[in-house]
Design a protein around this motif. Structure first.
Motif, PDB file in Angstrom:
ATOM      1  N   PHE A  22       0.937  -1.227  -0.092  1.00 31.10           N
ATOM      2  CA  PHE A  22      -0.082  -0.087  -0.171  1.00 31.10           C
ATOM      3  C   PHE A  22       0.945   1.366   0.146  1.00 31.10           C
ATOM      4  CE2 PHE A  22      -2.628  -3.292   2.228  1.00 31.10           C
ATOM      5  CZ  PHE A  22      -3.669  -3.274   1.228  1.00 31.10           C
ATOM      6  N   GLN A  23       0.241   2.497  -0.500  1.00 28.15           N
ATOM      7  CA  GLN A  23       1.268   3.394  -0.615  1.00 28.15           C
ATOM      8  C   GLN A  23       0.343   4.819  -0.483  1.00 28.15           C
ATOM      9  OE1 GLN A  23       3.342   3.721  -4.270  1.00 28.15           O
ATOM     10  NE2 GLN A  23       3.894   5.463  -4.067  1.00 28.15           N
ATOM     11  N   TYR A  24       0.571   5.544   0.433  1.00 25.22           N
ATOM     12  CA  TYR A  24      -0.187   6.878   0.831  1.00 25.22           C
ATOM     13  C   TYR A  24       0.127   7.902  -0.578  1.00 25.22           C
ATOM     14  CZ  TYR A  24      -2.848  10.185   3.520  1.00 25.22           C
ATOM     15  OH  TYR A  24      -3.863  11.004   3.951  1.00 25.22           O
ATOM     16  N   GLY A  25      -0.743   7.938  -1.457  1.00 26.14           N
ATOM     17  CA  GLY A  25      -0.478   8.685  -2.738  1.00 26.14           C
ATOM     18  C   GLY A  25      -1.012  10.355  -2.787  1.00 26.14           C
ATOM     19  N   THR A  26      -1.222  10.656  -4.000  1.00 24.45           N
ATOM     20  CA  THR A  26      -1.655  11.757  -4.194  1.00 24.45           C
ATOM     21  C   THR A  26      -2.471  12.199  -3.027  1.00 24.45           C
ATOM     22  OG1 THR A  26      -1.239  11.485  -6.586  1.00 24.45           O
ATOM     23  CG2 THR A  26      -2.428  13.700  -5.860  1.00 24.45           C
ATOM     24  N   LYS A  76      -8.447   9.067   2.980  1.00 21.01           N
ATOM     25  CA  LYS A  76      -7.361  10.079   3.487  1.00 21.01           C
ATOM     26  C   LYS A  76      -7.589  10.910   4.756  1.00 21.01           C
ATOM     27  CE  LYS A  76      -9.907  12.667   0.065  1.00 21.01           C
ATOM     28  NZ  LYS A  76     -10.044  13.486  -1.523  1.00 21.01           N
ATOM     29  N   LEU A  77      -6.517  11.218   5.274  1.00 21.77           N
ATOM     30  CA  LEU A  77      -6.491  11.877   6.530  1.00 21.77           C
ATOM     31  C   LEU A  77      -6.639  13.515   6.440  1.00 21.77           C
ATOM     32  CD1 LEU A  77      -5.245   9.129   7.383  1.00 21.77           C
ATOM     33  CD2 LEU A  77      -4.975  10.168   9.481  1.00 21.77           C
ATOM     34  N   VAL A  78      -7.145  14.205   7.222  1.00 27.80           N
ATOM     35  CA  VAL A  78      -7.434  15.582   7.123  1.00 27.80           C
ATOM     36  C   VAL A  78      -6.948  16.190   8.580  1.00 27.80           C
ATOM     37  CG1 VAL A  78      -9.095  17.475   6.898  1.00 27.80           C
ATOM     38  CG2 VAL A  78      -9.367  15.389   5.724  1.00 27.80           C
ATOM     39  N   GLY A  82      -8.322  21.621   8.267  1.00 29.25           N
ATOM     40  CA  GLY A  82      -9.168  21.257   7.066  1.00 29.25           C
ATOM     41  C   GLY A  82      -8.246  20.833   5.914  1.00 29.25           C
ATOM     42  N   GLU A  83      -6.962  20.949   6.081  1.00 31.80           N
ATOM     43  CA  GLU A  83      -6.204  20.583   5.093  1.00 31.80           C
ATOM     44  C   GLU A  83      -5.572  19.334   5.097  1.00 31.80           C
ATOM     45  OE1 GLU A  83      -5.278  21.636   8.125  1.00 31.80           O
ATOM     46  OE2 GLU A  83      -3.221  21.920   8.472  1.00 31.80           O
ATOM     47  N   MET A  84      -4.933  18.856   3.986  1.00 33.66           N
ATOM     48  CA  MET A  84      -4.593  17.582   3.855  1.00 33.66           C
ATOM     49  C   MET A  84      -3.491  17.134   4.817  1.00 33.66           C
ATOM     50  SD  MET A  84      -6.121  16.180   1.286  1.00 33.66           S
ATOM     51  CE  MET A  84      -6.780  16.678  -0.422  1.00 33.66           C
ATOM     52  N   LEU A  85      -3.327  16.028   5.113  1.00 38.39           N
ATOM     53  CA  LEU A  85      -2.286  15.364   6.248  1.00 38.39           C
ATOM     54  C   LEU A  85      -1.068  16.037   5.916  1.00 38.39           C
ATOM     55  CD1 LEU A  85      -1.729  13.403   8.549  1.00 38.39           C
ATOM     56  CD2 LEU A  85      -1.197  11.661   6.635  1.00 38.39           C
ATOM     57  N   GLU A  86      -0.236  16.366   6.985  1.00 35.93           N
ATOM     58  CA  GLU A  86       1.090  16.810   6.893  1.00 35.93           C
ATOM     59  C   GLU A  86       1.939  15.827   6.213  1.00 35.93           C
ATOM     60  OE1 GLU A  86       2.989  18.656  10.566  1.00 35.93           O
ATOM     61  OE2 GLU A  86       4.459  17.251   9.907  1.00 35.93           O
ATOM     62  N   TRP A  89       3.976  12.819   7.565  1.00 35.07           N
ATOM     63  CA  TRP A  89       3.214  11.624   8.119  1.00 35.07           C
ATOM     64  C   TRP A  89       2.652  10.601   7.175  1.00 35.07           C
ATOM     65  CZ3 TRP A  89       0.599  10.285  13.173  1.00 35.07           C
ATOM     66  CH2 TRP A  89       1.216  11.063  14.094  1.00 35.07           C
ATOM     67  N   GLU A  90       2.879  11.182   5.987  1.00 38.50           N
ATOM     68  CA  GLU A  90       2.433  10.032   4.845  1.00 38.50           C
ATOM     69  C   GLU A  90       3.461   8.838   5.113  1.00 38.50           C
ATOM     70  OE1 GLU A  90       2.560  12.090   1.118  1.00 38.50           O
ATOM     71  OE2 GLU A  90       0.832  13.605   1.769  1.00 38.50           O
ATOM     72  N   ALA A  91       4.567   8.914   5.167  1.00 40.37           N
ATOM     73  CA  ALA A  91       5.452   7.873   5.449  1.00 40.37           C
ATOM     74  C   ALA A  91       5.129   7.042   6.513  1.00 40.37           C
ATOM     75  CB  ALA A  91       6.798   8.417   5.604  1.00 40.37           C
TER      76      ALA A  91
END
Ligand code: G16
Length: 538
Positions: A22-26, A76-78, A82-86, A89-91
């Motif tokens: 799995f990959q946390y992508g765009t 996806k995490l918010v 209200g902005e996208m996950l920093e 933290w995607e890694a």
């Protein structure tokens, strides 16, 4: 202390498929919905840890695969505003999702807690929602199991759009503060946006009804709800609102269909002069179009929205006497039509960043007013706190009142197709523009987008805001050679972050040249990467 036993036992009920990485992508994790059970469980735990790390602020979790086909799903995490996950933290998300066993998962959680110095005694708060995909309910069950395993408080926002979830996160976290963004309910969202829109339309000649193609997705629910709030000031005709027939979501309709195929969804007929728009499956993208006097289709994409909206905001800022203090900038990606970049660059600062709202959003925060719309129709406008303060405290004038209402009609947390449609309609009404006048601000270069199915899209790596390939080695030189054969032609290659494909974009002076360049570059990609023979670009 981590509830190790609880985490491990519950994680055992959500085993990771051994054959998937799995990959946390765009836009978060996104793949076939039926493979995502373990990911949702683990994202529940991760969201709670993120909340603890941020002192108990509420974190959002949206279960959606947006524009992707119906069998796909995603999450996806918010972050709190209200902005996208920093991005750092995607890694962590990717690491937790890929731990091979429940024991390894708990060890990875423990490692994350230590590495990021999370105080586990702080309560965790999470709000989540899902779109209408058939795999959604089961994935939400797995998510809740993760939240309960780590004893997070949670709120179920039900079946709603991605932008509503982002709005809720921001309003929950700013409630009762000087930064309050509105009521933390769907009604609060509908009221705030529709009130501002109605004020903007007051005194203007009535706008024609707007046909909205909802991609047979959750946007249809929200568009229907808006009707009651708009009253008879503005009429919406909702089409492609079938939320029950299997297989219809994003199928031959919706914003992505229109953008990629550059034509009307077959289910829609426009009368000469009529304009309409399409949302995507979770209502965060917007694509406009109109039929000219001969009934010919014309697309008004994210670049056209940027141009219309940025120009109008610049006019209002100037008319309010704030042009020395408030600078407006535009953010684009490599997909922006060359003509739009040329038009805008002569008037405003324009920056190019990699694909993905997260990149555009952060770049837009650098301006007093940052306008960003990806060519695919995903975008919004950000007003810095200082700019908002100036606008709310400056001597009132009609331009300033319009600016204040423009701020309220916009969902600043993320791209919001419905709020963006009202923004566009308000600007058109104020400028007395039809689709034709809007379209004539600049003339698009013909362009083509092609998907290439390859064995490993991760072999494709880019630089320079995705405008150049650095891997596979030597491929960019071949693309450059091809581009030189098409005067004024431009093409680039990048791996998708939401679908298992490589994307090729090309634009050139004529439609035939743009198509030929795109397909020849796609052929190069195919030959280099050994794609699925049945999918060879033709
Ligand atoms: C998501 C992102 C967008 C991006 C799009 C396509 O949109 O939020 O910013 O442009 O994916 O990305 P890619 O080309 O990497 O597949 P959505 O509407 O699908 O959430």
């Amino acid at each position: 202390m981590l509830p190790v036993k609880e985490l491990q036992e519950r994680s055992d009920r959500h085993p990771k498929p051994s054959d998937i990485k799995f990959q946390y992508g765009t836009a978060g994790f996104r793949t076939l919905g039926k493979t995502l059970d373990s990911v949702l469980f683990r994202v529940g735990v991760l969201a709670a840890l993120r909340s603890k790390k941020l002192d108990g602020k509420t974190i959002g979790v949206m279960v959606t695969a947006s524009h992707n086909p119906e069998p796909d799903n995603g999450v996806k995490l918010v972050d709190p505003r209200g902005e996208m996950l920093e991005s750092s933290w995607e890694a962590h998300a990717t690491a937790l999702a890929n731990a091979p066993s429940s024991v390894a998962f708990v060890a990875a959680v423990d490692e994350l807690v230590r590495a990021t110095k999370i105080d586990l005694s702080i309560p965790a708060r999470v709000v989540y929602a899902r779109d209408t995909r058939p795999t959604g309910p089961q994935l939400v069950t797995a998510l809740k199991d993760g939240l309960e395993a780590i004893k997070a408080e949670y709120r179920d926002a039900g079946v709603t759009t991605t932008p509503v979830l982002h709005y809720l996160v921001r309003t929950i976290n700013t409630k009762g503060t000087k930064d309050s963004y509105g009521e933390d309910t769907e009604e609060g969202y509908l009221t705030k946006i529709s009130d501002a829109f109605k004020k903007l339309l007051a005194g203007k000649p009535p706008s024609p009804p707007l046909l909205i193609d909802c991609a047979n997705g959750v946007g249809a629910l929200m568009a229907e709800r808006f009707k009651a709030y708009l009253g008879d000031i503005f009429t919406i005709d909702v089409v492609n609102a079938d939320l029950h027939t299997p297989g219809v979501l994003n199928n031959s309709c919706g914003a992505d269909f229109v953008k990629v195929n550059q034509k009307l969804p077959p289910s829609i007929t426009l009368q000469p002069g009529q304009r309409a728009c399409s949302l995507d499956g979770d209502a965060d993208r917007l694509m406009y179009y109109y039929a000219d006097e001969h009934g010919q289709f014309h697309m008004l994409d994210g670049d056209k929205i940027t141009t219309l909206v940025a120009s109008y905001i610049v006019e209002l800022v100037k008319a309010s006497g704030l042009d020395e203090q408030i600078k407006v900038g535009v953010i684009q990606t490599a997909y922006a039509n060359g003509s739009s970049t040329k038009y805008l660059s002569g008037r405003l600062p324009v920056k190019c960043v990699p694909t993905g709202v997260k990149h555009l959003h952060h770049a837009a925060e650098q301006y007093d007013v940052g306008v960003y719309f990806e060519a695919n129709g995903h975008g919004t406008v950000l007003f810095s706190p200082a700019a908002q303060e100036l606008i709310s405290s400056h001597t009132p004038s009609s331009a300033l009142t319009n600016l204040r209402n423009i701020i309220d009609v916009i969902n600043q947390t993320v791209g919001d197709a419905l709020s963006d449609a009202f923004l566009v309609e308000a600007v058109l009404a104020h400028k007395s523009f039809s689709g034709v006048e809007w379209d004539s601000m600049y003339c698009d270069l013909p362009n083509r987008l092609v998907k290439v199915v390859v064995s490993d899209r991760n072999a494709f790596k880019t630089a320079d805001a995705e405008r150049r390939l650095v891997s596979p080695p030597g491929l960019q030189v071949k693309v450059d050679e091809l581009m030189r054969k098409y005067g004024g032609g431009r093409s680039f290659v990048r791996p998708s972050g939401t679908e298992d494909v490589v994307r090729v974009y090309a634009e050139a002076a004529t439609r035939a040249e743009a198509d030929e360049l795109a397909f020849r570059v796609a052929g190069l990609v195919y030959d280099e990467a050994g794609g699925d023979p049945s999918q060879r670009p033709k």
